[in-house]
Write a protein that holds these residues in place. Structure first.
Motif, mmCIF file in Angstrom:
data_model
loop_
_atom_site.group_PDB
_atom_site.id
_atom_site.type_symbol
_atom_site.label_atom_id
_atom_site.label_comp_id
_atom_site.label_asym_id
_atom_site.label_seq_id
_atom_site.Cartn_x
_atom_site.Cartn_y
_atom_site.Cartn_z
ATOM 1 N N ASN A 91 22.933 -21.058 7.581
ATOM 2 C CA ASN A 91 23.737 -20.251 6.656
ATOM 3 C C ASN A 91 25.198 -20.598 6.087
ATOM 4 O OD1 ASN A 91 21.481 -18.143 7.056
ATOM 5 N ND2 ASN A 91 22.140 -17.884 8.847
ATOM 6 N N VAL A 92 25.672 -21.183 6.935
ATOM 7 C CA VAL A 92 27.185 -21.591 6.705
ATOM 8 C C VAL A 92 27.284 -22.918 7.047
ATOM 9 C CG1 VAL A 92 28.171 -19.548 6.485
ATOM 10 C CG2 VAL A 92 28.364 -20.713 8.670
ATOM 11 N N GLU A 93 28.283 -23.534 6.450
ATOM 12 C CA GLU A 93 28.834 -25.070 6.764
ATOM 13 C C GLU A 93 30.237 -24.874 6.960
ATOM 14 O OE1 GLU A 93 27.333 -27.503 3.687
ATOM 15 O OE2 GLU A 93 28.815 -27.137 2.228
ATOM 16 N N MET A 94 30.746 -25.894 7.707
ATOM 17 C CA MET A 94 32.059 -25.944 8.062
ATOM 18 C C MET A 94 32.648 -27.030 7.646
ATOM 19 S SD MET A 94 33.438 -25.738 11.997
ATOM 20 C CE MET A 94 32.888 -27.488 12.532
ATOM 21 N N ARG A 95 34.006 -27.297 7.172
ATOM 22 C CA ARG A 95 34.643 -28.363 6.664
ATOM 23 C C ARG A 95 36.050 -27.980 6.618
ATOM 24 N NH1 ARG A 95 36.839 -28.114 1.506
ATOM 25 N NH2 ARG A 95 36.369 -26.454 0.177
ATOM 26 N N TYR A 96 36.717 -29.260 6.745
ATOM 27 C CA TYR A 96 38.394 -29.176 6.774
ATOM 28 C C TYR A 96 38.786 -29.075 5.080
ATOM 29 C CZ TYR A 96 43.219 -30.237 7.471
ATOM 30 O OH TYR A 96 44.735 -30.305 7.375
ATOM 31 N N ASP A 97 39.643 -28.376 4.943
ATOM 32 C CA ASP A 97 40.288 -27.923 3.662
ATOM 33 C C ASP A 97 41.603 -28.645 3.532
ATOM 34 O OD1 ASP A 97 41.504 -27.030 1.158
ATOM 35 O OD2 ASP A 97 39.953 -25.448 0.925
ATOM 36 N N PRO A 98 42.006 -29.629 2.720
ATOM 37 C CA PRO A 98 43.170 -30.339 3.001
ATOM 38 C C PRO A 98 44.246 -29.263 2.083
ATOM 39 C CG PRO A 98 41.896 -31.411 1.567
ATOM 40 C CD PRO A 98 40.944 -30.424 2.242
ATOM 41 N N GLU A 99 44.054 -28.417 1.234
ATOM 42 C CA GLU A 99 44.963 -27.589 0.684
ATOM 43 C C GLU A 99 45.320 -26.781 1.534
ATOM 44 O OE1 GLU A 99 43.137 -26.248 -3.107
ATOM 45 O OE2 GLU A 99 43.117 -28.383 -3.728
ATOM 46 N N GLN A 100 44.378 -25.961 2.333
ATOM 47 C CA GLN A 100 44.661 -24.857 3.192
ATOM 48 C C GLN A 100 45.174 -25.402 4.585
ATOM 49 O OE1 GLN A 100 42.066 -21.695 3.071
ATOM 50 N NE2 GLN A 100 40.906 -22.382 1.479
ATOM 51 N N GLN A 101 44.868 -26.726 4.965
ATOM 52 C CA GLN A 101 45.019 -27.438 6.021
ATOM 53 C C GLN A 101 44.491 -26.834 7.111
ATOM 54 O OE1 GLN A 101 49.389 -27.886 6.125
ATOM 55 N NE2 GLN A 101 49.369 -29.633 4.718
ATOM 56 N N ARG A 102 43.332 -26.266 7.236
ATOM 57 C CA ARG A 102 42.526 -25.668 8.155
ATOM 58 C C ARG A 102 41.140 -25.815 7.817
ATOM 59 N NH1 ARG A 102 40.581 -20.444 7.332
ATOM 60 N NH2 ARG A 102 41.172 -19.547 5.244
ATOM 61 N N VAL A 103 40.259 -25.632 9.009
ATOM 62 C CA VAL A 103 39.068 -25.462 8.711
ATOM 63 C C VAL A 103 38.548 -24.295 8.322
ATOM 64 C CG1 VAL A 103 36.478 -25.517 10.171
ATOM 65 C CG2 VAL A 103 38.388 -27.133 10.806
ATOM 66 N N ILE A 104 37.720 -24.480 7.374
ATOM 67 C CA ILE A 104 36.964 -23.140 6.791
ATOM 68 C C ILE A 104 35.501 -23.287 6.804
ATOM 69 C CG2 ILE A 104 38.979 -23.143 4.972
ATOM 70 C CD1 ILE A 104 36.933 -24.070 2.793
ATOM 71 N N TYR A 105 34.804 -22.091 6.610
ATOM 72 C CA TYR A 105 33.532 -21.740 6.407
ATOM 73 C C TYR A 105 33.023 -21.397 5.152
ATOM 74 C CZ TYR A 105 34.012 -21.806 11.478
ATOM 75 O OH TYR A 105 34.119 -22.150 12.817
ATOM 76 N N GLN A 106 31.961 -22.013 4.622
ATOM 77 C CA GLN A 106 31.530 -21.587 3.325
ATOM 78 C C GLN A 106 29.863 -21.559 3.278
ATOM 79 O OE1 GLN A 106 33.604 -24.685 1.131
ATOM 80 N NE2 GLN A 106 31.532 -25.981 0.975
ATOM 81 N N PRO A 107 29.256 -20.836 2.297
ATOM 82 C CA PRO A 107 28.011 -20.807 2.205
ATOM 83 C C PRO A 107 27.337 -22.210 1.888
ATOM 84 C CG PRO A 107 28.708 -19.359 0.607
ATOM 85 C CD PRO A 107 29.928 -20.164 1.395
ATOM 86 N N VAL A 108 26.251 -22.499 2.512
ATOM 87 C CA VAL A 108 25.543 -23.837 2.390
ATOM 88 C C VAL A 108 25.256 -24.132 1.236
ATOM 89 C CG1 VAL A 108 23.602 -25.251 3.049
ATOM 90 C CG2 VAL A 108 24.494 -23.547 5.100
#
Length: 203
Positions: free
Chosen positions: A166-183
């Motif tokens: 349902n969701v995928e996880m990735r590191y966002d360099p702009e926010q400098q943290r791991v984020i979850y977003q829809p697949v």
């Protein structure tokens, strides 16, 4: 069925009586199905009664019967409850085993009483069943996810859980943290199509 297994089956039926839904034998092991309302009482008897002495809970797992018993037309012939928990018990002192299955009464919000007070080892087993199947255990001291991360959505061992999640996880360099977003992966059918012509004739 061996004489020893037959005696155990008869004793279980005699002692537990109305708490049993059924008891069957297959490949040298007994499977006992009991009512959810009397689960704690049944398990306590199985642990403490001299004829049983099931001191150890070897394993506990969830089961999803959503697609159980499908016929050739894809129709589901199963009419029972969707979720069950299966307990595997061992008596070291009497050298005997027993499988206990209990169905949750609610398919939308499956819940059963915790077995932590009967066998403390049930703690992590129940957390795993909750994580993978969404089965709740009332009275559990710390029921939270065990194998998936805290931001995971859904329960991956349920039959209706999508293969891509349902969701995928990735590191966002702009926010400098791991984020979850829809697949973002597109659904694909990787099953090859087989076309057969059964009625061909050679000249």
């Amino acid at each position: 069925m061996s004489a020893r297994l037959q005696k155990l089956q008869e004793t279980l039926s005699l002692v537990l009586g109305g708490k049993l839904v059924s008891i069957t034998s297959h490949v040298g092991e007994l499977t006992l199905v009991c009512q959810a309302e009397s689960l704690i009482q049944t398990m306590t008897v199985l642990r403490d009664q001299d004829e049983f002495r099931f001191e150890q809970l070897i394993d506990l797992c969830g089961v999803d019967y959503a697609d159980f018993g499908q016929n050739d037309l894809g129709e589901n012939t199963w009419s029972g409850a969707r979720y069950a928990v299966v307990y595997h018990l061992l008596s070291v002192s009497l050298n005997q085993r027993l499988r206990v299955r209990v169905f949750a009464n609610d398919d939308f919000f499956p819940m059963l009483p915790t077995m932590v007070q009967v066998w403390p080892v049930a703690n992590w087993f129940e957390r795993e069943a909750f994580d993978l199947y969404g089965i709740m255990f009332e009275g559990h001291p710390d029921l939270r996810r065990l194998l998936t991360d805290y931001g995971f959505v859904g329960h991956p061992f349920r039959k209706d859980f999508p293969m891509i999640g349902n969701v995928e996880m990735r590191y966002d360099p702009e926010q400098q943290r791991v984020i979850y977003q829809p697949v973002s992966i597109e659904l694909r059918n990787n099953v090859p199509r087989v076309i057969r012509d059964e009625g061909f004739h050679r000249g």
